[in-house]
Design a protein around this motif. Structure first.
Motif, PDB file in Angstrom:
ATOM      1  N   VAL A 125       0.836  -1.204   0.000  1.00 52.37           N
ATOM      2  CA  VAL A 125       0.000   0.000   0.000  1.00 52.37           C
ATOM      3  C   VAL A 125       0.867   1.247   0.000  1.00 52.37           C
ATOM      4  O   VAL A 125       0.630   2.208  -0.743  1.00 52.37           O
ATOM      5  N   SER A 126       1.936   1.244   0.790  1.00 51.21           N
ATOM      6  CA  SER A 126       2.767   2.460   0.866  1.00 51.21           C
ATOM      7  C   SER A 126       3.498   2.706  -0.443  1.00 51.21           C
ATOM      8  O   SER A 126       3.741   3.857  -0.815  1.00 51.21           O
ATOM      9  N   ALA A 127       3.842   1.635  -1.160  1.00 50.59           N
ATOM     10  CA  ALA A 127       4.498   1.823  -2.460  1.00 50.59           C
ATOM     11  C   ALA A 127       3.548   2.488  -3.450  1.00 50.59           C
ATOM     12  O   ALA A 127       3.937   3.364  -4.219  1.00 50.59           O
ATOM     13  N   ILE A 128       2.281   2.088  -3.403  1.00 52.40           N
ATOM     14  CA  ILE A 128       1.287   2.726  -4.277  1.00 52.40           C
ATOM     15  C   ILE A 128       1.131   4.197  -3.892  1.00 52.40           C
ATOM     16  O   ILE A 128       1.060   5.078  -4.750  1.00 52.40           O
ATOM     17  N   GLU A 129       1.105   4.455  -2.595  1.00 50.94           N
ATOM     18  CA  GLU A 129       0.931   5.848  -2.133  1.00 50.94           C
ATOM     19  C   GLU A 129       2.142   6.718  -2.496  1.00 50.94           C
ATOM     20  O   GLU A 129       2.002   7.921  -2.700  1.00 50.94           O
ATOM     21  N   LEU A 130       3.326   6.097  -2.583  1.00 48.86           N
ATOM     22  CA  LEU A 130       4.508   6.859  -3.001  1.00 48.86           C
ATOM     23  C   LEU A 130       4.451   7.198  -4.489  1.00 48.86           C
ATOM     24  O   LEU A 130       4.898   8.250  -4.918  1.00 48.86           O
ATOM     25  N   ALA A 131       3.875   6.267  -5.262  1.00 53.38           N
ATOM     26  CA  ALA A 131       3.861   6.444  -6.722  1.00 53.38           C
ATOM     27  C   ALA A 131       2.690   7.298  -7.201  1.00 53.38           C
ATOM     28  O   ALA A 131       2.771   7.897  -8.279  1.00 53.38           O
ATOM     29  N   PHE A 132       1.607   7.336  -6.420  1.00 51.17           N
ATOM     30  CA  PHE A 132       0.412   8.086  -6.840  1.00 51.17           C
ATOM     31  C   PHE A 132      -0.054   8.996  -5.698  1.00 51.17           C
ATOM     32  O   PHE A 132       0.069   8.634  -4.531  1.00 51.17           O
ATOM     33  N   PRO A 133      -0.648  10.152  -6.045  1.00 46.59           N
ATOM     34  CA  PRO A 133      -1.048  11.104  -4.999  1.00 46.59           C
ATOM     35  C   PRO A 133      -2.378  10.731  -4.344  1.00 46.59           C
ATOM     36  O   PRO A 133      -3.378  11.443  -4.474  1.00 46.59           O
ATOM     37  N   ILE A 134      -2.404   9.619  -3.668  1.00 46.96           N
ATOM     38  CA  ILE A 134      -3.657   9.188  -3.025  1.00 46.96           C
ATOM     39  C   ILE A 134      -3.364   8.664  -1.622  1.00 46.96           C
ATOM     40  O   ILE A 134      -2.246   8.270  -1.312  1.00 46.96           O
ATOM     41  N   ALA A 135      -4.424   8.654  -0.795  1.00 46.18           N
ATOM     42  CA  ALA A 135      -4.379   7.903   0.458  1.00 46.18           C
ATOM     43  C   ALA A 135      -5.134   6.601   0.142  1.00 46.18           C
ATOM     44  O   ALA A 135      -6.351   6.626  -0.105  1.00 46.18           O
ATOM     45  N   PHE A 136      -4.431   5.486   0.088  1.00 42.81           N
ATOM     46  CA  PHE A 136      -4.990   4.235  -0.425  1.00 42.81           C
ATOM     47  C   PHE A 136      -6.298   3.858   0.276  1.00 42.81           C
ATOM     48  O   PHE A 136      -7.292   3.503  -0.360  1.00 42.81           O
ATOM     49  N   GLY A 137      -6.298   3.945   1.608  1.00 39.42           N
ATOM     50  CA  GLY A 137      -7.466   3.521   2.389  1.00 39.42           C
ATOM     51  C   GLY A 137      -8.710   4.318   2.045  1.00 39.42           C
ATOM     52  O   GLY A 137      -9.824   3.781   2.026  1.00 39.42           O
ATOM     53  N   GLN A 138      -8.503   5.608   1.766  1.00 40.31           N
ATOM     54  CA  GLN A 138      -9.646   6.473   1.411  1.00 40.31           C
ATOM     55  C   GLN A 138     -10.075   6.216  -0.039  1.00 40.31           C
ATOM     56  O   GLN A 138     -11.246   6.019  -0.333  1.00 40.31           O
ATOM     57  N   TYR A 139      -9.080   6.233  -0.908  1.00 36.83           N
ATOM     58  CA  TYR A 139      -9.378   6.130  -2.345  1.00 36.83           C
ATOM     59  C   TYR A 139     -10.074   4.810  -2.665  1.00 36.83           C
ATOM     60  O   TYR A 139     -10.998   4.751  -3.480  1.00 36.83           O
ATOM     61  N   PHE A 140      -9.604   3.743  -2.018  1.00 41.42           N
ATOM     62  CA  PHE A 140     -10.137   2.422  -2.322  1.00 41.42           C
ATOM     63  C   PHE A 140     -10.994   1.866  -1.169  1.00 41.42           C
ATOM     64  O   PHE A 140     -11.021   0.661  -0.951  1.00 41.42           O
ATOM     65  N   ALA A 141     -11.688   2.763  -0.455  1.00 41.51           N
ATOM     66  CA  ALA A 141     -12.480   2.308   0.699  1.00 41.51           C
ATOM     67  C   ALA A 141     -13.502   1.243   0.275  1.00 41.51           C
ATOM     68  O   ALA A 141     -13.633   0.195   0.929  1.00 41.51           O
ATOM     69  N   ALA A 142     -14.208   1.484  -0.833  1.00 43.36           N
ATOM     70  CA  ALA A 142     -15.240   0.532  -1.278  1.00 43.36           C
ATOM     71  C   ALA A 142     -14.586  -0.792  -1.697  1.00 43.36           C
ATOM     72  O   ALA A 142     -15.085  -1.885  -1.381  1.00 43.36           O
ATOM     73  N   GLU A 143     -13.460  -0.704  -2.390  1.00 44.68           N
ATOM     74  CA  GLU A 143     -12.769  -1.904  -2.857  1.00 44.68           C
ATOM     75  C   GLU A 143     -12.264  -2.728  -1.660  1.00 44.68           C
ATOM     76  O   GLU A 143     -12.360  -3.962  -1.659  1.00 44.68           O
ATOM     77  N   LEU A 144     -11.739  -2.016  -0.644  1.00 41.04           N
ATOM     78  CA  LEU A 144     -11.222  -2.739   0.526  1.00 41.04           C
ATOM     79  C   LEU A 144     -12.346  -3.471   1.257  1.00 41.04           C
ATOM     80  O   LEU A 144     -12.149  -4.578   1.770  1.00 41.04           O
ATOM     81  N   ALA A 145     -13.535  -2.871   1.237  1.00 44.67           N
ATOM     82  CA  ALA A 145     -14.671  -3.544   1.881  1.00 44.67           C
ATOM     83  C   ALA A 145     -14.997  -4.852   1.153  1.00 44.67           C
ATOM     84  O   ALA A 145     -15.288  -5.876   1.786  1.00 44.67           O
ATOM     85  N   VAL A 146     -14.931  -4.831  -0.174  1.00 42.69           N
ATOM     86  CA  VAL A 146     -15.189  -6.068  -0.943  1.00 42.69           C
ATOM     87  C   VAL A 146     -14.063  -7.078  -0.704  1.00 42.69           C
ATOM     88  O   VAL A 146     -14.300  -8.277  -0.546  1.00 42.69           O
ATOM     89  N   LEU A 147     -12.830  -6.567  -0.633  1.00 43.22           N
ATOM     90  CA  LEU A 147     -11.698  -7.474  -0.380  1.00 43.22           C
ATOM     91  C   LEU A 147     -11.851  -8.197   0.957  1.00 43.22           C
ATOM     92  O   LEU A 147     -11.426  -9.341   1.100  1.00 43.22           O
ATOM     93  N   ARG A 148     -12.454  -7.507   1.919  1.00 42.77           N
ATOM     94  CA  ARG A 148     -12.651  -8.150   3.231  1.00 42.77           C
ATOM     95  C   ARG A 148     -13.515  -9.404   3.093  1.00 42.77           C
ATOM     96  O   ARG A 148     -13.322 -10.383   3.800  1.00 42.77           O
ATOM     97  N   HIS A 149     -14.483  -9.376   2.163  1.00 43.66           N
ATOM     98  CA  HIS A 149     -15.295 -10.587   1.914  1.00 43.66           C
ATOM     99  C   HIS A 149     -14.413 -11.685   1.371  1.00 43.66           C
ATOM    100  O   HIS A 149     -14.522 -12.841   1.776  1.00 43.66           O
TER     101      HIS A 149
END
Ligand code: SF4
Length: 479
Positions: free
Chosen positions: A407-431
Motif C-alpha cells: 500500500v505504501s508503495a502505491i501511495e509513493l507512486a500516486f497522490p492518493i491515500a490508499f485507504g480512502q481512495y479504495f475504501a469501497a474496494e477494501l470492503a469487498v476485499l474483506r469478503h
C-alpha cells in the motif's frame, strides 16, 4: 504521462512462497468463479473506442519522445491459418491461398516502415513477438525477409538480452524450419499442442501426431531456443479426466520450460467455428474442474511453479525468476519479463501500448489496407489513460504478477491515500479475505495460495469499468 514504477519501501526480505503449491479448493472455485477479463491490459480492450484515432496515436508517440526513450516491444500479427480449429476464438483468416499472405506482407512492411519513422532515434527493441493466426503460415523465405526488414528499421538488443518469441503450430513446420527460425533471430518458441489425445484432436479438427510435436520440441532444444513453451487447453470436446492424465504425463515427459493451460470457453453463439462441436461431446463443469485440479497437482509435483493466470514455468525459467524478483509484467501476449517498454504492434487487429495509451488496428484486411494506402497508420480505436486508469492498472498488474502489493508503495507512486481512495474496494476485499482468498495485513495486500486460481476475481474488485451499469461483455469464466 506514463505508468510510474513502484518502489518498494517496505519490501519483504523474502518473497512470498512461490514454491509452495497453489491451493485448489473446488467448493470456493465453484461458488466464486464468474465471467471476467484476463487483464492483459487495463482498461480491457472492450473499453477502447473509436474516438481514439490515428492522430491520438501520433500524440502518444510525441509524448514518449518528450519523456525520453525506453526500450521497445514489437508485436507482429500474422492472421492466416491453413485450416480452422473448431475451438478457435481468435481473429484469423482461414485460407489456402498463399497469395493473400504475400499481399499482406507488402502492407505489413509499409506499416513497419511508418512506425520506425515515428520512433526514429528511439528504436531499440528488447522484445519481439509473432502471434496469429499462424505466424508459420509464412514460408521460411517470407519470414526471413520480414525479419530482415525489421532489422533494417529497428535496432535489436543482442540475443542474450532480447526476448524474441514466436507462436508455432507444429503442423506447419519441419525440424529444419525450427533451426531456421532460430537463425532468423527467435530465441523463444511457443507450441500449440492443446491435447495429445487423437479423439480430442479429431473432435476439434486439429490432428497433429504426438511424435511430430515431440520432434519439434527436441529440434527447438537442439537449435538453442532459450525457452520452449507448450500450450494446452482443458474442457475440449471428448476430453476426460483419464485422457487429460495421459496428456499431462506426456507433456511433463517432454519437459518444456513453460506450460500454459487455458480453459476452453464454449461460446458457439459468438464464435462460429465452435458450432461444429456437438454439445454431447463437451465435458461437464465438474469434469473440467477435476481436469484442472489434476493438471495443477501433476505440474507442481513435477516441479513447475504456478506463475498465475494459466501459466506454469520451471523454477529456473526467466518468468519464474522475474516473478521472484518482482519484475514480472503482463501484456497482450501474457506474462513478460520486460516491463518498462512501449509496445508497437503491427498487423491487422493488433493492439499497441505507447505512453499512457492503448491503440488497436483495423480488424478487417480491407480497412487495414485502405488506411495504409492513404499513408495513414491503420489505428481505428483505443483509449488514453487517465490518472485513475494508471493507478488501477498498477494495482492490477501487481496483483496479477506478484500476487501482492504494498500500500505504501502505491501511495509513493500516486497522490492518493490508499485507504480512502479504495475504501469501497477494501470492503469487498474483506469478503474475499473471509473466504481465504486474500490477506490484508499492515502494509500488504496478498493473494493467498487458495486465492491464486481466482486472481481474476481479486483484480475485478479494482476494475472501475465493471461497476458501470452496462451489460457484462463477453468474458470467459475466471476458472
Ligand atoms: S486456433 Fe490458432 S491455428 Fe487454429 S484456427 Fe485459431 S488461430 Fe488458427
Amino acid at each position: 504521462m506514463h505508468q510510474q514504477q513502484l518502489s518498494t519501501p517496505a519490501a519483504r526480505t523474502t518473497p512470498l512462497a512461490f514454491h509452495s503449491k497453489v491451493e485448489f479448493d473446488a467448493e470456493v472455485i465453484q461458488r466464486l468463479s464468474k465471467n471476467g477479463p484476463r487483464y492483459t491490459s487495463y482498461p480491457t480492450a472492450d473499453r477502447f473506442d473509436d474516438s481514439f484515432t490515428y492522430r491520438d496515436y501520433l500524440h502518444a508517440v510525441a509524448s514518449v519522445r518528450t519523456r525520453g526513450a525506453r526500450p521497445l516491444s514489437l508485436y507482429l500479427h500474422i492472421p492466416f491459418c491453413d485450416t480452422v480449429c473448431y475451438y478457435c476464438a481468435c481473429n484469423k483468416i482461414v485460407t489456402k491461398n498463399r497469395e493473400k499472405a504475400a499481399t499482406y506482407l507488402g502492407y505489413l512492411n509499409r506499416e513497419i516502415t511508418m512506425q520506425a519513422g515515428l520512433f526514429a532515434g528511439m528504436n531499440e527493441v528488447e522484445q519481439l513477438h509473432f502471434g496469429g493466426g499462424t505466424p508459420t503460415y509464412l514460408s521460411d523465405e517470407q519470414m526471413g525477409e520480414l525479419m530482415a526488414h525489421l532489422r533494417r528499421n529497428f535496432k535489436f538488443a543482442p540475443d542474450e538480452v532480447g526476448e524474441y518469441s514466436i507462436e508455432v503450430d507444429p503442423r506447419t513446420v519441419s525440424t529444419e524450419r525450427v533451426h531456421s527460425l532460430r537463425r532468423q533471430g527467435f530465441n523463444r518458441i511457443s507450441l500449440g499442442v492443446q491435447d495429445f489425445d487423437l479423439d480430442v484432436q479429431k473432435a476439434v479438427n486439429r490432428v497433429q501426431p504426438e511424435a511430430e510435436t515431440r520432434a519439434i520440441i527436441e529440434a527447438a532444444r537442439d537449435a538453442g531456443f532459450r525457452s520452449v513453451s507448450v500450450d494446452l487447453i482443458y474442457g475440449l470436446p471428448k476430453q476426460s479426466l483419464e485422457s487429460m492424465a495421459v496428456t499431462i504425463e506426456k507433456v511433463i515427459d517432454a519437459s518444456p520450460d513453460r506450460i500454459s493451460i487455458y480453459h476452453y470457453a464454449h461460446l458457439p453463439h459468438v464464435f462460429k467455428p465452435q458450432r461444429r462441436i456437438p454439445e454431447a461431446d463437451m465435458p461437464s463443469s465438474n469434469e473440467k474442474l477435476a481436469m484442472l485440479a489434476l493438471c495443477i497437482e501433476r505440474l507442481t509435483d513435477a516441479g513447475y511453479v504456478y506463475i498465475g493466470m494459466d501459466h506454469f514455468a520451471k523454477p529456473d525459467d526467466d518468468l519464474a525468476v522475474a516473478q521472484r524478483q518482482g519484475r514480472l509484467h503482463r501484456n497482450f501476449q501474457g506474462y513478460s519479463t520486460h516491463a518498462d517498454t512501449d509496445l508497437i504492434s503491427c498487423g491487422v487487429s493488433a493492439i499497441g501500448a505507447v505512453g499512457a495509451t492503448y491503440s488497436q488496428n483495423a480488424k478487417t484486411l480491407e480497412a487495414y489496407y485502405e488506411a495504409l494506402d492513404n499513408n495513414e497508420l491503420p489505428v481505428v480505436r483505443g483509449i488514453a489513460l487517465g490518472m485513475d486508469d494508471l493507478l488501477r492498472r498498477t494495482v492490477i498488474q501487481k496483483l496479477m504478477c506478484q500476487f501482492e502489493l504494498s500500500v505504501s508503495a502505491i501511495e509513493l507512486a500516486f497522490p492518493i491515500a490508499f485507504g480512502q481512495y479504495f475504501a469501497a474496494e477494501l470492503a469487498v476485499l474483506r469478503h474475499l479475505e473471509r473466504d481465504g482468498l486474500v490477506s490484508i495485513e499492515g502494509d500488504w495486500i496478498s493473494v493467498t495460495m487458495r486465492g491464486r486460481l481466482l486472481i481474476r476475481n481479486v483484480c475485478m474488485v479494482f476494475d472501475r469499468y465493471l461497476a458501470a451499469p452496462t451489460a457484462m461483455p463477453r468474458y470467459s469464466r475466471t476458472v
